[in-house]
Write a protein that holds these residues in place. Structure first.
Motif: not given
Length: 365
Positions: A61-73
């Motif tokens: 997601l960072k490479k493709r869309f420059d989006l940071d992502s947080e996972f709540v697991q």
């Protein structure tokens, strides 16, 4: 001529570094959606425990869309409880989520989920012909627009201790009722959603309530902790287990302990949706990023990554699912067989899982 070749080569290597052009044939709204998502800058994804998919998805997601992502697991029921509590408090933090069968079933009428058909933007995602059995909505009784199901797997759900049991001794579900296995069968608690209830509901449909009464009289070892059951099998305190999947047995198998799954019983087995039910929260803090994630995950690229890291086979026909931990329904069944044996949509939850859980409450004290 040399100049033209050089330009083509430069373009080729540039595109190779970036990867295939996702959404190149999408409608014009795709680029504007991606731009809006980049301005939001982040997405929060609810997902089951496990680091492989999380880490790979964050990087993609960072490479493709420059989006940071947080996972709540968290396990599905815990994750949904958190989302519901936040919704009531007016402080939603989760944008999109992945859950297992029936987890969101009781919330379908709560106005918690965003409609998804309008969120399908990429042509490769919208095209039903790309999916085994076409589009499949987990909420197939109340409209089919809130929970999309992309995994269909035939997971080994009966494991045995190779030092205590010979595989030829267990070839049909009636063999589980043999007095020799009294006190030797472990089952993930079928009173709550999970692998244990999935198998319990399947057996209720297949064999009837009287069969489950006899199975319950086998003095089952019942636990909601799947790893605890797997540990008991590996150490010989149990002879066989029901409703505990590969992930929980993987460490014991890797350690070469006497654990193995049985071949599919004569009567067959159910098709699971794994943790492949995808949705978006209404009022999400990053709504555009949620839609980008939704489309990316259902793209060929996203499905290849999820299948590889989560070891759960997709229904996408253009993704190779051979060699995964679970057998893909599309590799083993006809569409008609799949529809007959699938065990994870709303109708199955209402007609099999819920009655099965109530029966388990009365039989397992």
């Amino acid at each position: 001529m040399i100049r033209k070749i050089s330009i083509v080569l430069i373009a080729f290597f540039f595109l190779s570094e970036r990867g295939p052009s996702l959404g190149a044939d999408a409608n014009p709204d795709w680029e504007s959606l991606v731009d809006a998502a980049k301005k939001e800058g982040k997405i929060v994804i609810g997902a089951p425990p496990g680091s492989d998919f999380r880490n790979e998805a964050r990087a993609a997601l960072k490479k493709r869309f420059d989006l940071d992502s947080e996972f709540v697991q968290a396990p599905g029921p815990s994750l949904m409880s958190k989302i519901v509590a936040e919704k009531k408090a007016g402080a939603v933090s989760v944008d999109a989520f992945l859950i297992g069968p029936c987890t969101g079933n009781s919330l379908l009428k709560s106005n918690l989920f965003e409609p998804l058909t309008t969120a399908m933007i990429l042509p490769e995602v919208k095209e039903p012909g790309n999916w085994f059995g076409g589009h499949l909505w987990a909420d197939n009784q109340t409209g089919g627009n809130l929970l999309y199901s992309f995994v269909a797997q035939m997971t080994p759900s009966v494991y045995y201790n190779t030092q205590l049991i010979k595989p030829q001794e267990l070839r049909a579900y009636n063999d589980l009722l043999d007095p020799r296995w009294k006190g030797k069968i472990g089952i993930r608690d079928p009173r709550v959603p999970g692998g244990g209830l999935a198998m319990w509901a399947f057996l209720m449909d297949l064999k009837g309530e009287e069969y489950l009464e006899k199975l319950a009289s086998q003095e089952l070892f019942v636990s909601r902790n799947a790893r605890q059951i797997a540990d008991a099998l590996a150490k010989g305190r149990l002879g066989l287990t029901i409703g505990v999947g590969f992930r929980d047995f993987a460490p014991f198998i890797e350690a070469k302990l006497p654990v193995k799954h049985l071949p599919t019983f004569q009567e067959g087995t159910y098709v699971s949706g794994g943790n492949g039910i995808l949705g978006i929260i209404k009022g999400a803090p990053h709504p555009n990023a949620a839609k980008v994630f939704f489309n990316w995950l259902l793209s060929r690229e996203g499905q290849e990554l999820h299948a590889k890291t989560a070891q759960q086979p997709t229904r996408r026909l253009d993704v190779d699912t051979k060699g995964l931990d679970a057998v893909a329904a599309k590799d083993a069944l006809t569409v008609e067989e799949f529809r007959r044996f699938q065990n994870f949509t709303e109708d199955k939850c209402n007609n099999s899982w819920i009655p099965g859980a109530k029966l388990a409450e009365s039989l397992l004290k």
